[in-house]
Motif scaffolding. Structure first.
Motif, PDB file in Angstrom:
ATOM      1  N   ARG A 103       0.842  -1.192   0.000  1.00 42.82           N
ATOM      2  CA  ARG A 103       0.000   0.000   0.000  1.00 42.82           C
ATOM      3  C   ARG A 103       0.879   1.244   0.000  1.00 42.82           C
ATOM      4  NH1 ARG A 103      -2.518  -3.763   3.374  1.00 42.82           N
ATOM      5  NH2 ARG A 103      -4.722  -4.218   2.867  1.00 42.82           N
ATOM      6  N   VAL A 104       0.511   2.190  -0.860  1.00 45.63           N
ATOM      7  CA  VAL A 104       1.224   3.463  -0.974  1.00 45.63           C
ATOM      8  C   VAL A 104       0.247   4.566  -0.612  1.00 45.63           C
ATOM      9  CG1 VAL A 104       2.485   5.005  -2.532  1.00 45.63           C
ATOM     10  CG2 VAL A 104       2.686   2.512  -2.800  1.00 45.63           C
ATOM     11  N   ALA A 105       0.608   5.437   0.317  1.00 43.27           N
ATOM     12  CA  ALA A 105      -0.304   6.498   0.759  1.00 43.27           C
ATOM     13  C   ALA A 105       0.479   7.769   1.041  1.00 43.27           C
ATOM     14  CB  ALA A 105      -1.059   6.062   2.015  1.00 43.27           C
ATOM     15  N   SER A 106      -0.044   8.900   0.537  1.00 46.66           N
ATOM     16  CA  SER A 106       0.577  10.198   0.787  1.00 46.66           C
ATOM     17  C   SER A 106      -0.415  11.295   0.434  1.00 46.66           C
ATOM     18  CB  SER A 106       1.853  10.359  -0.052  1.00 46.66           C
ATOM     19  OG  SER A 106       2.396  11.655   0.073  1.00 46.66           O
ATOM     20  N   GLY A 107      -0.556  12.260   1.329  1.00 50.69           N
ATOM     21  CA  GLY A 107      -1.374  13.436   1.034  1.00 50.69           C
ATOM     22  C   GLY A 107      -2.818  13.144   0.698  1.00 50.69           C
ATOM     23  N   GLY A 108      -3.383  12.096   1.266  1.00 49.82           N
ATOM     24  CA  GLY A 108      -4.771  11.760   0.978  1.00 49.82           C
ATOM     25  C   GLY A 108      -4.963  10.849  -0.212  1.00 49.82           C
ATOM     26  N   ASP A 109      -3.905  10.585  -0.984  1.00 53.17           N
ATOM     27  CA  ASP A 109      -3.979   9.669  -2.129  1.00 53.17           C
ATOM     28  C   ASP A 109      -3.530   8.278  -1.690  1.00 53.17           C
ATOM     29  OD1 ASP A 109      -4.744  11.776  -3.779  1.00 53.17           O
ATOM     30  OD2 ASP A 109      -2.666  12.247  -4.316  1.00 53.17           O
ATOM     31  N   ARG A 110      -4.131   7.259  -2.328  1.00 51.74           N
ATOM     32  CA  ARG A 110      -3.802   5.877  -1.968  1.00 51.74           C
ATOM     33  C   ARG A 110      -3.708   5.015  -3.225  1.00 51.74           C
ATOM     34  NH1 ARG A 110      -5.767   4.303   3.421  1.00 51.74           N
ATOM     35  NH2 ARG A 110      -6.585   6.131   4.523  1.00 51.74           N
ATOM     36  N   LEU A 111      -2.798   4.072  -3.175  1.00 55.09           N
ATOM     37  CA  LEU A 111      -2.664   3.084  -4.251  1.00 55.09           C
ATOM     38  C   LEU A 111      -2.248   1.764  -3.619  1.00 55.09           C
ATOM     39  CD1 LEU A 111      -1.051   3.398  -7.735  1.00 55.09           C
ATOM     40  CD2 LEU A 111      -0.171   1.644  -6.188  1.00 55.09           C
ATOM     41  N   MET A 112      -2.795   0.675  -4.123  1.00 52.23           N
ATOM     42  CA  MET A 112      -2.403  -0.658  -3.674  1.00 52.23           C
ATOM     43  C   MET A 112      -1.853  -1.444  -4.854  1.00 52.23           C
ATOM     44  SD  MET A 112      -4.701  -3.884  -2.317  1.00 52.23           S
ATOM     45  CE  MET A 112      -5.370  -3.051  -0.877  1.00 52.23           C
ATOM     46  N   PHE A 113      -0.669  -2.020  -4.663  1.00 50.81           N
ATOM     47  CA  PHE A 113      -0.181  -3.026  -5.611  1.00 50.81           C
ATOM     48  C   PHE A 113      -0.532  -4.378  -5.022  1.00 50.81           C
ATOM     49  CE2 PHE A 113       3.186  -5.848  -7.367  1.00 50.81           C
ATOM     50  CZ  PHE A 113       2.800  -5.765  -8.695  1.00 50.81           C
ATOM     51  N   ALA A 114      -1.432  -5.101  -5.693  1.00 53.09           N
ATOM     52  CA  ALA A 114      -2.014  -6.314  -5.125  1.00 53.09           C
ATOM     53  C   ALA A 114      -1.338  -7.591  -5.577  1.00 53.09           C
ATOM     54  CB  ALA A 114      -3.504  -6.375  -5.469  1.00 53.09           C
ATOM     55  N   GLY A 115      -0.249  -7.470  -6.348  1.00 57.94           N
ATOM     56  CA  GLY A 115       0.450  -8.672  -6.774  1.00 57.94           C
ATOM     57  C   GLY A 115      -0.485  -9.642  -7.466  1.00 57.94           C
ATOM     58  N   ASP A 116      -0.504 -10.903  -7.001  1.00 53.49           N
ATOM     59  CA  ASP A 116      -1.336 -11.930  -7.622  1.00 53.49           C
ATOM     60  C   ASP A 116      -2.604 -12.222  -6.832  1.00 53.49           C
ATOM     61  OD1 ASP A 116       0.581 -12.089  -9.544  1.00 53.49           O
ATOM     62  OD2 ASP A 116       0.992 -14.219  -9.308  1.00 53.49           O
ATOM     63  N   ALA A 117      -2.973 -11.327  -5.932  1.00 51.63           N
ATOM     64  CA  ALA A 117      -4.240 -11.510  -5.220  1.00 51.63           C
ATOM     65  C   ALA A 117      -5.428 -11.222  -6.125  1.00 51.63           C
ATOM     66  CB  ALA A 117      -4.294 -10.610  -3.985  1.00 51.63           C
ATOM     67  N   VAL A 118      -5.198 -10.511  -7.235  1.00 49.58           N
ATOM     68  CA  VAL A 118      -6.279 -10.042  -8.100  1.00 49.58           C
ATOM     69  C   VAL A 118      -5.994 -10.449  -9.541  1.00 49.58           C
ATOM     70  CG1 VAL A 118      -7.425  -7.999  -9.028  1.00 49.58           C
ATOM     71  CG2 VAL A 118      -6.827  -8.104  -6.591  1.00 49.58           C
ATOM     72  N   PHE A 119      -6.998 -11.004 -10.194  1.00 54.67           N
ATOM     73  CA  PHE A 119      -6.926 -11.332 -11.616  1.00 54.67           C
ATOM     74  C   PHE A 119      -8.153 -10.742 -12.309  1.00 54.67           C
ATOM     75  CE2 PHE A 119      -4.459 -14.430  -9.392  1.00 54.67           C
ATOM     76  CZ  PHE A 119      -3.368 -14.676 -10.217  1.00 54.67           C
ATOM     77  N   ALA A 120      -8.087 -10.631 -13.625  1.00 55.01           N
ATOM     78  CA  ALA A 120      -9.141  -9.936 -14.364  1.00 55.01           C
ATOM     79  C   ALA A 120     -10.513 -10.552 -14.128  1.00 55.01           C
ATOM     80  CB  ALA A 120      -8.805  -9.924 -15.854  1.00 55.01           C
ATOM     81  N   VAL A 121     -10.593 -11.871 -14.030  1.00 48.19           N
ATOM     82  CA  VAL A 121     -11.878 -12.533 -13.864  1.00 48.19           C
ATOM     83  C   VAL A 121     -12.428 -12.371 -12.448  1.00 48.19           C
ATOM     84  CG1 VAL A 121     -10.992 -14.793 -13.134  1.00 48.19           C
ATOM     85  CG2 VAL A 121     -13.105 -14.663 -14.485  1.00 48.19           C
ATOM     86  N   GLY A 122     -11.555 -11.986 -11.511  1.00 45.97           N
ATOM     87  CA  GLY A 122     -11.927 -11.984 -10.102  1.00 45.97           C
ATOM     88  C   GLY A 122     -12.949 -10.950  -9.695  1.00 45.97           C
ATOM     89  N   PHE A 123     -13.107  -9.884 -10.463  1.00 41.76           N
ATOM     90  CA  PHE A 123     -14.090  -8.865 -10.091  1.00 41.76           C
ATOM     91  C   PHE A 123     -15.503  -9.436 -10.159  1.00 41.76           C
ATOM     92  CE2 PHE A 123     -10.373  -6.703 -11.762  1.00 41.76           C
ATOM     93  CZ  PHE A 123     -10.109  -5.803 -10.746  1.00 41.76           C
ATOM     94  N   GLU A 124     -15.799 -10.099 -11.249  1.00 38.90           N
ATOM     95  CA  GLU A 124     -17.131 -10.701 -11.410  1.00 38.90           C
ATOM     96  C   GLU A 124     -17.244 -12.059 -10.727  1.00 38.90           C
ATOM     97  OE1 GLU A 124     -18.846 -10.086 -15.546  1.00 38.90           O
ATOM     98  OE2 GLU A 124     -16.732  -9.635 -15.860  1.00 38.90           O
ATOM     99  N   HIS A 125     -16.108 -12.731 -10.612  1.00 42.63           N
ATOM    100  CA  HIS A 125     -16.119 -14.085 -10.046  1.00 42.63           C
ATOM    101  C   HIS A 125     -14.989 -14.225  -9.024  1.00 42.63           C
ATOM    102  CE1 HIS A 125     -19.031 -15.345 -13.090  1.00 42.63           C
ATOM    103  NE2 HIS A 125     -18.261 -14.778 -13.999  1.00 42.63           N
TER     104      HIS A 125
END
Length: 320
Positions: free
Chosen positions: A237-259
């Motif tokens: 997780r990257v956070a600064s000045g109210g902005d946030r970004l997560m690098f999720a590695g292999d926890a997330v794949f394209a099909v995973g949002f719907e399934h």
């Protein structure tokens, strides 16, 4: 247009010049396909770099799904039915005086015959990024497409002698005797994964900095173990000045949002991986954080929205 200058604006923030990446190289033709994408997270600079693509069987997207359901999803996404190219994304972060490489791509193993992957070292050079400027490496896990770039001939000699490589202690422990009994991988992959991880741990054992559950690598840059995909898999997780970004590695794949309950073939604990994936999606939707993941289509920068009982991927509008 310079590839390195493209970045999404975050929360009305003023545009800033990105110092992490050089934008032009006289006499060197630019690649026609963009391979790096920069975004500012408060005072922290983030660059997503493509390591290329890895062709794999589509069954790897959800080996527990009914073949007809998987085929229907692929058709809806205009993807081929049998095999398609998985993106390989790596992230470079500058926070204060630390320059952090998150994962290192596939490398150039001649036995793999994957000419469109393993592009990281060439693309770092093309971006004007000196390997000797990297102070820290964070590894989400020890699969070969996340560590192979550091095993390319001549790379270690270019790295700083005081380079620190951060990864979860559980990951190191797992690869002492890896259990692939719940994974469903193509032939040859288990042996290749074992061999690459063993070699990496041997070559870089003096640089390893192991953490248990969470570690702040630099101000605003925190690695957290999630488990699931592998026992020591982590997100950053990257956070600064109210902005946030997560690098999720292999926890997330394209099909995973719907399934999110579909099992990826490389997951060593598929049930836990599904729980981790759902939890991260809920967090991302609630915080409106930007998401980047290894195998989402480049540059993979976007957000997650709740869509009924499932989730929806919302790519950012590219900022030219």
């Amino acid at each position: 247009m310079s590839q390195a200058e493209t970045k999404p604006r975050t929360n009305g923030q003023q545009e800033k010049n990105m110092s992490l990446v050089k934008t032009s190289h006289p006499g060197r033709p630019e690649e026609l396909v963009p391979s790096r994408y920069a975004v500012q997270i408060g005072e922290i600079e983030v660059v997503v770099i493509s390591d290329g693509v890895l062709p794999l069987p589509t069954k790897m997207l959800g080996h527990n799904a009914a073949p007809a359901a998987r085929a229907a999803w692929l058709d809806e996404m205009f993807l081929p039915p049998d095999a398609f190219d998985w993106a390989l994304n790596v992230v470079l972060v500058r926070s204060g005086d630390r320059t952090i490489l998150i994962d290192a791509g596939l490398g150039l193993d001649p036995n793999l015959n994957l000419p469109r992957a393993g592009q990281l070292i060439k693309r770092l050079e093309g971006a004007g990024i000196d390997l000797g400027s990297v102070t820290d490496v964070v590894l989400t896990h020890l699969h070969m497409d996340h560590i192979g770039g550091l095993l390319v001939n001549g790379v270690k000699e270019q790295l700083r002698p005081d380079l620190r490589i951060h990864l979860a202690a559980a990951e190191v422990k797992f690869w002492e005797a890896p259990d692939f009994s719940h994974a469903v991988m193509p032939d040859g992959f288990p042996d290749a994964l074992r061999a690459t991880a063993k070699r990496f741990l041997s070559v870089y054992h003096n640089q390893l900095q192991q953490f248990e559950d969470e570690y702040e690598v630099a101000p605003g840059v925190v690695a957290t173990r999630t488990g699931g995909h592998t026992p020591g898999h982590c997100v950053v997780r990257v956070a600064s000045g109210g902005d946030r970004l997560m690098f999720a590695g292999d926890a997330v794949f394209a099909v995973g949002f719907e399934h999110p309950d579909w099992y990826n073939g490389f997951e060593h604990d598929p049930e836990e991986a599904a729980r981790v994936r759902t939890g991260l999606f809920k967090e991302l939707a609630a915080t409106r954080s930007l998401l980047v993941a290894t195998h989402l289509p480049f540059p993979s920068v976007g957000r997650v929205a709740v869509d009924g009982d499932h989730f929806r991927w919302v790519p950012v509008f590219w900022d030219y």
